[in-house]
Design a protein around this motif. Structure first.
Motif, PDB file in Angstrom:
ATOM      1  N   UNK A   1       0.796  -1.038   0.088  1.00  0.00           N
ATOM      2  CA  UNK A   1      -0.001   0.003   0.167  1.00  0.00           C
ATOM      3  C   UNK A   1       0.989   1.295   0.007  1.00  0.00           C
ATOM      4  N   UNK A   2       0.439   2.084  -0.635  1.00  0.00           N
ATOM      5  CA  UNK A   2       1.080   3.395  -0.756  1.00  0.00           C
ATOM      6  C   UNK A   2       0.993   4.337   0.459  1.00  0.00           C
ATOM      7  N   UNK A   3       2.142   4.797   1.035  1.00  0.00           N
ATOM      8  CA  UNK A   3       2.116   5.760   1.828  1.00  0.00           C
ATOM      9  C   UNK A   3       1.920   7.083   1.458  1.00  0.00           C
ATOM     10  N   UNK A   4       1.224   7.826   2.343  1.00  0.00           N
ATOM     11  CA  UNK A   4       0.621   9.079   1.905  1.00  0.00           C
ATOM     12  C   UNK A   4       1.746  10.294   2.394  1.00  0.00           C
ATOM     13  N   UNK A  43     -10.009  17.308   6.416  1.00  0.00           N
ATOM     14  CA  UNK A  43     -10.612  15.981   6.731  1.00  0.00           C
ATOM     15  C   UNK A  43     -11.241  15.447   5.468  1.00  0.00           C
ATOM     16  N   UNK A  44     -11.832  16.077   4.541  1.00  0.00           N
ATOM     17  CA  UNK A  44     -12.225  15.570   3.555  1.00  0.00           C
ATOM     18  C   UNK A  44     -11.140  14.948   2.770  1.00  0.00           C
ATOM     19  N   UNK A  49      -8.103  10.215   0.645  1.00  0.00           N
ATOM     20  CA  UNK A  49      -6.835   9.501   0.519  1.00  0.00           C
ATOM     21  C   UNK A  49      -6.880   8.271   1.121  1.00  0.00           C
ATOM     22  N   UNK A  50      -7.894   7.861   1.979  1.00  0.00           N
ATOM     23  CA  UNK A  50      -7.941   6.642   2.688  1.00  0.00           C
ATOM     24  C   UNK A  50      -7.163   6.479   3.985  1.00  0.00           C
TER      25      UNK A  50
END
Length: 164
Positions: A1-4, A43-44, A49-50
């Motif tokens: 999974x990608x890190x944000x 927040x949105x 972004x999950x």
């Protein structure tokens, strides 16, 4: 999974909502020295972004009569039946988590039962018919650590990004 990539405002927001999901956005805005609209937007963005996956009230299982917490390693007779077994596990309300794992188990689940007799009934009457060759049960006496993960610092993200 990608890190944000998270900036300092994202991290501050995440720290506050992880501590109390019901904290008013206006209070978060004041603590972050930004507008309420900026908090709503962030927040949105974090939801999109999950990074944030909703908010919920946490019910204490013991307070509603579930005194036994158990972790059960499942060995399937036919490991190709994963998807079918998962769907059947979804229909057992006492199963609160299910993980595919490495090691000896095909799956690892967490369940709550009213007492040990109820736990035995769940294992015998509801789990065994799913096509298990066997299972291993570990009863938890008490969760002594139950927390959210810390929000990574920007320096850590940059170091990890340089290694790739």
């Amino acid at each position: 999974m990608a890190s944000h990539k998270l900036d300092s405002l994202d991290r501050k927001i995440l720290e506050m909502v992880a501590e109390d999901a019901r904290v008013p956005f206006l209070e978060v805005a004041r603590a972050c020295d930004v507008s309420g609209a900026a908090i709503h937007q962030r927040i949105a963005k974090l939801r999109a972004m999950g990074v944030l996956k909703g908010s919920q009230f946490i019910i204490d299982p013991e307070a509603i009569g579930y005194e036994t917490c158990a972790y059960i390693g499942l060995y399937l007779k036919d490991p190709e039946s994963f998807d079918d077994v998962v769907e059947k596990l979804r229909n057992i309300p006492e199963v609160t988590e299910c993980h595919y794992t490495t090691g000896g188990f095909d799956m690892f689940i967490k369940i709550y039962a009213r007492n040990n007799h109820h736990l035995l009934n769940i294992i015998h009457d509801r789990l065994q018919p799913l096509g298990l060759s066997r299972s291993e049960t570990i009863v938890s006496f008490n969760a002594v650590i139950d927390r959210q993960l810390p929000i990574p610092e920007a320096e850590l993200e940059e170091e990890e990004g340089e290694e790739e």
